[in-house]
Design a protein around this motif. Structure first.
Motif, PDB file in Angstrom:
ATOM      1  N   SER A  26      58.548  32.904 -14.698  1.00  0.00           N
ATOM      2  CA  SER A  26      58.035  34.216 -15.105  1.00  0.00           C
ATOM      3  C   SER A  26      56.516  34.309 -14.900  1.00  0.00           C
ATOM      4  O   SER A  26      56.014  35.305 -14.372  1.00  0.00           O
ATOM      5  N   ASN A  27      55.794  33.267 -15.319  1.00  0.00           N
ATOM      6  CA  ASN A  27      54.327  33.276 -15.163  1.00  0.00           C
ATOM      7  C   ASN A  27      53.924  33.216 -13.695  1.00  0.00           C
ATOM      8  O   ASN A  27      52.914  33.815 -13.299  1.00  0.00           O
ATOM      9  N   LEU A  28      54.701  32.505 -12.875  1.00  0.00           N
ATOM     10  CA  LEU A  28      54.427  32.446 -11.440  1.00  0.00           C
ATOM     11  C   LEU A  28      54.592  33.829 -10.805  1.00  0.00           C
ATOM     12  O   LEU A  28      53.759  34.252  -9.991  1.00  0.00           O
ATOM     13  N   ILE A  29      55.637  34.512 -11.181  1.00  0.00           N
ATOM     14  CA  ILE A  29      55.872  35.857 -10.636  1.00  0.00           C
ATOM     15  C   ILE A  29      54.707  36.781 -10.989  1.00  0.00           C
ATOM     16  O   ILE A  29      54.234  37.555 -10.144  1.00  0.00           O
ATOM     17  N   CYS A  30      54.214  36.690 -12.223  1.00  0.00           N
ATOM     18  CA  CYS A  30      53.057  37.511 -12.632  1.00  0.00           C
ATOM     19  C   CYS A  30      51.826  37.185 -11.790  1.00  0.00           C
ATOM     20  O   CYS A  30      51.101  38.096 -11.364  1.00  0.00           O
ATOM     21  N   LYS A  31      51.575  35.897 -11.537  1.00  0.00           N
ATOM     22  CA  LYS A  31      50.422  35.495 -10.729  1.00  0.00           C
ATOM     23  C   LYS A  31      50.557  35.994  -9.294  1.00  0.00           C
ATOM     24  O   LYS A  31      49.579  36.433  -8.677  1.00  0.00           O
ATOM     25  N   LEU A  32      51.768  35.913  -8.751  1.00  0.00           N
ATOM     26  CA  LEU A  32      51.988  36.379  -7.382  1.00  0.00           C
ATOM     27  C   LEU A  32      51.763  37.891  -7.278  1.00  0.00           C
ATOM     28  O   LEU A  32      51.181  38.379  -6.306  1.00  0.00           O
ATOM     29  N   LYS A  33      52.209  38.628  -8.275  1.00  0.00           N
ATOM     30  CA  LYS A  33      52.020  40.080  -8.273  1.00  0.00           C
ATOM     31  C   LYS A  33      50.542  40.447  -8.368  1.00  0.00           C
ATOM     32  O   LYS A  33      50.099  41.441  -7.782  1.00  0.00           O
ATOM     33  N   ARG A  34      49.761  39.628  -9.095  1.00  0.00           N
ATOM     34  CA  ARG A  34      48.327  39.893  -9.244  1.00  0.00           C
ATOM     35  C   ARG A  34      47.518  39.289  -8.095  1.00  0.00           C
ATOM     36  O   ARG A  34      46.289  39.378  -8.097  1.00  0.00           O
ATOM     37  N   ARG A  35      48.197  38.645  -7.133  1.00  0.00           N
ATOM     38  CA  ARG A  35      47.545  38.021  -5.974  1.00  0.00           C
ATOM     39  C   ARG A  35      46.533  36.940  -6.401  1.00  0.00           C
ATOM     40  O   ARG A  35      45.506  36.753  -5.768  1.00  0.00           O
ATOM     41  N   GLU A  36      46.847  36.234  -7.485  1.00  0.00           N
ATOM     42  CA  GLU A  36      45.956  35.165  -7.948  1.00  0.00           C
ATOM     43  C   GLU A  36      46.117  33.914  -7.087  1.00  0.00           C
ATOM     44  O   GLU A  36      47.193  33.677  -6.519  1.00  0.00           O
ATOM     45  N   LYS A  37      45.051  33.138  -6.995  1.00  0.00           N
ATOM     46  CA  LYS A  37      45.142  31.841  -6.314  1.00  0.00           C
ATOM     47  C   LYS A  37      45.905  30.901  -7.233  1.00  0.00           C
ATOM     48  O   LYS A  37      45.515  30.677  -8.374  1.00  0.00           O
ATOM     49  N   LEU A  38      46.989  30.324  -6.719  1.00  0.00           N
ATOM     50  CA  LEU A  38      47.881  29.544  -7.573  1.00  0.00           C
ATOM     51  C   LEU A  38      47.338  28.154  -7.883  1.00  0.00           C
ATOM     52  O   LEU A  38      47.517  27.644  -8.987  1.00  0.00           O
ATOM     53  N   PHE A  39      46.681  27.530  -6.896  1.00  0.00           N
ATOM     54  CA  PHE A  39      46.189  26.169  -7.079  1.00  0.00           C
ATOM     55  C   PHE A  39      44.723  26.093  -6.659  1.00  0.00           C
ATOM     56  O   PHE A  39      44.415  25.719  -5.523  1.00  0.00           O
ATOM     57  N   PRO A  40      43.809  26.472  -7.560  1.00  0.00           N
ATOM     58  CA  PRO A  40      42.376  26.453  -7.224  1.00  0.00           C
ATOM     59  C   PRO A  40      41.917  25.056  -6.826  1.00  0.00           C
ATOM     60  O   PRO A  40      42.321  24.056  -7.432  1.00  0.00           O
ATOM     61  N   GLY A  41      41.083  24.986  -5.785  1.00  0.00           N
ATOM     62  CA  GLY A  41      40.539  23.704  -5.347  1.00  0.00           C
ATOM     63  C   GLY A  41      41.428  22.950  -4.381  1.00  0.00           C
ATOM     64  O   GLY A  41      41.038  21.915  -3.855  1.00  0.00           O
ATOM     65  N   ILE A  42      42.638  23.465  -4.133  1.00  0.00           N
ATOM     66  CA  ILE A  42      43.544  22.830  -3.160  1.00  0.00           C
ATOM     67  C   ILE A  42      43.340  23.529  -1.819  1.00  0.00           C
ATOM     68  O   ILE A  42      43.607  24.724  -1.686  1.00  0.00           O
ATOM     69  N   VAL A  43      42.869  22.770  -0.830  1.00  0.00           N
ATOM     70  CA  VAL A  43      42.493  23.344   0.465  1.00  0.00           C
ATOM     71  C   VAL A  43      43.459  22.859   1.550  1.00  0.00           C
ATOM     72  O   VAL A  43      43.825  21.683   1.589  1.00  0.00           O
ATOM     73  N   GLY A  44      43.866  23.776   2.424  1.00  0.00           N
ATOM     74  CA  GLY A  44      44.649  23.405   3.593  1.00  0.00           C
ATOM     75  C   GLY A  44      46.152  23.423   3.407  1.00  0.00           C
ATOM     76  O   GLY A  44      46.889  23.054   4.322  1.00  0.00           O
ATOM     77  N   TYR A  45      46.618  23.852   2.212  1.00  0.00           N
ATOM     78  CA  TYR A  45      48.057  23.851   1.944  1.00  0.00           C
ATOM     79  C   TYR A  45      48.641  25.261   1.844  1.00  0.00           C
ATOM     80  O   TYR A  45      49.815  25.420   1.509  1.00  0.00           O
ATOM     81  N   ASP A  46      47.846  26.278   2.132  1.00  0.00           N
ATOM     82  CA  ASP A  46      48.296  27.656   1.917  1.00  0.00           C
ATOM     83  C   ASP A  46      49.522  28.028   2.740  1.00  0.00           C
ATOM     84  O   ASP A  46      50.329  28.858   2.321  1.00  0.00           O
ATOM     85  N   GLU A  47      49.655  27.434   3.926  1.00  0.00           N
ATOM     86  CA  GLU A  47      50.771  27.780   4.803  1.00  0.00           C
ATOM     87  C   GLU A  47      51.878  26.732   4.776  1.00  0.00           C
ATOM     88  O   GLU A  47      52.907  26.912   5.431  1.00  0.00           O
ATOM     89  N   THR A  48      51.672  25.637   4.080  1.00  0.00           N
ATOM     90  CA  THR A  48      52.654  24.546   4.132  1.00  0.00           C
ATOM     91  C   THR A  48      53.180  24.189   2.736  1.00  0.00           C
ATOM     92  O   THR A  48      54.303  24.545   2.376  1.00  0.00           O
ATOM     93  N   VAL A  49      52.366  23.515   1.950  1.00  0.00           N
ATOM     94  CA  VAL A  49      52.831  22.966   0.671  1.00  0.00           C
ATOM     95  C   VAL A  49      53.010  24.051  -0.392  1.00  0.00           C
ATOM     96  O   VAL A  49      54.017  24.068  -1.108  1.00  0.00           O
ATOM     97  N   VAL A  50      52.058  24.969  -0.500  1.00  0.00           N
ATOM     98  CA  VAL A  50      52.095  25.966  -1.578  1.00  0.00           C
ATOM     99  C   VAL A  50      53.347  26.850  -1.500  1.00  0.00           C
ATOM    100  O   VAL A  50      54.018  27.062  -2.526  1.00  0.00           O
TER     101      VAL A  50
END
Length: 489
Positions: A26-50
Motif C-alpha cells: 500500500s505504501n509503495l503504491i502511494c509513493k509510485l503515485k506521488r512519483r517519489e524516489k523509492l531508494f534515495p542514494g541508489i545509483v544505476g539501478y533505475d532500469e534494472t534492480v528497482v
C-alpha cells in the motif's frame, strides 16, 4: 492526534491492522503515485534492480538479492523500512510485537484475556521493526528462532514445555516487520529447515516442543550468486519459497560510477572544502581503475571488485593532495596522477587475486591498473592530439620526475623544459596556463597517457623517461622488461 494508550481507545479510533506485506504494498503504491524516489542514494539501478523490487513487493513476495560485494545490497534492504508505516500499535511488553487484535504469543493472549479493553498499548517505530542478521556457520536455532529459558520457568513457576518459558530469537522478534539475512548460503542446513517451516507452516519446534507461531514477516535475503546456485548450499524447499530473485550489478558506465563515488567518498572536509578542486579526468581515471580490475584475468571474478575501491582510492588521493598542500603551504588542492599512485594501499586490499596474480603481487597489479585506466581516459580526451615533440625530447635521453610532494612552482619548472607539453596538454581543457595546479595535473595526466601508450616509460620513482627499458617480442608488441626486478623466468 493523540495516540491510543489502551486497547479500548485503539478500537475507538477505528484502527485496522494489516499484514506487513500488504502494508508495504500500500505504501509503495502511494509513493509510485506521488512519483517519489523509492531508494534515495541508489545509483544505476533505475532500469534494472528497482523495477524488479517494485514487482516483488507488489506481488507480496519474499525476495533475495544476488550480487557480488559492494553492490548496495545491504543498503537497499535497509531502505525497505521506508515502505513501513511510521508507527504501529502492539501489546505493551510483548517480545514479538503482538497485534492487539490478533495476538500470537501466550503472553499476548493472556494479557488481552486479563485486561480486555484496558490492555496497555505501546507504539513501535518503523526502524524498530527491522531485524538484520549476518549468516555464519555458527548461527544456531536459538539465535534465529529461540530457546527454552530455565530462569523464566523457575521465576514464573512454569513447566519447561510452557510457551511462556521461551526466550524468542531474532525471527519472532521481527514479527510484523522485516527480517533480513545476509549471505544466506552460509546458514547451516537445520537453520534453513527452520526458516522453511516458518515460511510454510508458521510453526516451530523448540527443544522438541511444538509451538505455533503464525508470524507476519517480510523475509529478505542476500547472497553471492555462485554460493546461492552451488548444489547443496541451499535446501531446495527453502529456495522454492523465495518468490523473487533479483540480481544486482556494478555500474555499467563510468559516469554512474563517478556519481556513486562523488556521493559516497569523504571529500567535503573541514578546512579543505573551499580549496579542493577535483579534475574530471582524475575522477574518471579512479573509476576506470575499478572497471579495469573487474575485467582483469588475474583478479578473482567470483569475489568481484567492490565499488568501495574507487571510493577509498578517492579519499586517499584527496588526502595525499592535502598532505602536499600542508608541506608546500599552497592554498589550492588539486589531486594529480602521482596521488593515485600514492593511494595504492587503498587498492590492494580490495582485490582477491587468482594464482597468476599472486605470483605478480597486488602492488604491481595495482600499478598496471592505474596505467591502463589512465590510458583509457587519456584516449578519450586527446583524440587526434599529437605529442611528437615531447616524445622526441624524452627519446633524446631527457627525463622528468614529478614527486607527489613537489610544489607547483617546482613542477612548472620541470614541465616547461619539455617542448610543447604544456600547450598540448591544455588543448582539451577550459582552464589557462596561469592556473598552475590544474595545469600540472593535466600535464602529468598527459605523461601518464603517453606511458600507457608505450611512447615513454615510467620508473619506480615516478620519473618519466624514454622507452629504453622496454623490449619487443616476436610479434612486435611492447612489454615491460622485468629483468631488473627478477620477476621473470
Amino acid at each position: 492526534m493523540e495516540r491510543a494508550s489502551t486497547l479500548g481507545e485503539l478500537k475507538a479510533t477505528g484502527y485496522k491492522s494489516v499484514a506487513v506485506k500488504d502494508e508495504m504494498r500500500s505504501n509503495l503504491i502511494c509513493k509510485l503515485k506521488r512519483r517519489e524516489k523509492l531508494f534515495p542514494g541508489i545509483v544505476g539501478y533505475d532500469e534494472t534492480v528497482v523495477p524488479q523490487l517494485v514487482n516483488a513487493i507488489l506481488s507480496r513476495h519474499n525476495l533475495i538479492l544476488l550480487g557480488l560485494r559492494g553492490q548496495a545490497k545491504s543498503r537497499i534492504i535497509r531502505q525497505l523500512t521506508n515502505l513501513l508505516d511510521k508507527q504501529i500499535p502492539i501489546i505493551a511488553g510483548s517480545e514479538v510485537n503482538d497485534n492487539p487484535f490478533h495476538p500470537i504469543s501466550a503472553y499476548g493472549r493472556q494479557t488481552i484475556g486479563l485486561h480486555q479493553d484496558s490492555t496497555p498499548i505501546a507504539w513501535v517505530s518503523r526502524d524498530a521493526r527491522f531485524v538484520e542478521k549476518l549468516a555464519t556457520p555458527d548461527v544456531t536455532i536459538a539465535d534465529i528462532i529461540g530457546d527454552v529459558d530455565p530462569i523464566k520457568a523457575a521465576k514464573g513457576g512454569h513447566l519447561l514445555s510452557d510457551e511462556l518459558t521461551i526466550h524468542y530469537g531474532l525471527l519472532p522478534r521481527a514479527n510484523r516487520g522485516i527480517f533480513a539475512i545476509n549471505e544466506l548460503p552460509d546458514l547451516a542446513g537445520k537453520i534453513q529447515v527452520g526458516l522453511f517451516n516458518i515460511m510454510q507452516e508458521g510453526d516451530v519446534q523448540i527443544k522438541g516442543y511444538p509451538v505455533r507461531l503464525p508470524l507476519d514477516v517480510m523475509l529478505v535475503f542476500s547472497a553471492n550468486p555462485e554460493d546461492y546456485t552451488a548444489r547443496g548450499k541451499i535446501i531446495s524447499p527453502l529456495k522454492d519459497r523465495i518468490g523473487t530473485e533479483i540480481s544486482t550489478h556494478y555500474p555499467k558506465e563510468i559516469s554512474l560510477g563517478v556519481e556513486i563515488t562523488k556521493q559516497e567518498a569523504w571529500t567535503a572536509r573541514d578546512g579543505l572544502q573551499e580549496r579542493l578542486l577535483l579534475p574530471d579526468f582524475i575522477r574518471e581515471t579512479i573509476e576506470q581503475i575499478a572497471f579495469e580490475a573487474r575485467d582483469d584475468q588475474r583478479i578473482d571474478k567470483h569475489s568481484g571488485v567492490s565499488q568501495r575501491l574507487p571510493i577509498t582510492v578517492m579519499e586517499s588521493v584527496v588526502s595525499n593532495a592535502e598532505r602536499r598542500s600542508l608541506m608546500t603551504e599552497e592554498q589550492r588542492v588539486v589531486p594529480r596522477i602521482a596521488d593515485i599512485y600514492a593511494a595504492i594501499p587503498s587498492m590492494t586490499g580490495k582485490m582477491e587475486l587468482e594464482y597468476e596474480g599472486e605470483q605478480i603481487g597486488a602492488n604491481r597489479i595495482a600499478k598496471d591498473l592505474i596505467k591502463r585506466a589512465a590510458g583509457e581516459i587519456f584516449a578519450g580526451y586527446f583524440v587526434g592530439i599529437d605529442f611528437a615533440k615531447a616524445v622526441s625530447w624524452f627519446d633524446e635521453g631527457n627525463n622528468v620526475r614529478l614527486a607527489d610532494t613537489a610544489s607547483a612552482e617546482e613542477c612548472m619548472l620541470l614541465l616547461e623544459s619539455v617542448p610543447e607539453l604544456i600547450e598540448t596538454a591544455l588543448i582539451p581543457f577550459d582552464f589557462r596556463r596561469a592556473d598552475e595546479p590544474q595545469t600540472i595535473a593535466a600535464c602529468e595526466f598527459a605523461l601518464e597517457g603517453l606511458y600507457a601508450e608505450n611512447k615513454i616509460s615510467r620508473n619506480e620513482e615516478g620519473g618519466y623517461t624514454a622507452v629504453t627499458k622496454a623490449k619487443k617480442d616476436r610479434r612486435g608488441m611492447i612489454y615491460d622488461d622485468l629483468s631488473e626486478t627478477g620477476r621473470y623466468s
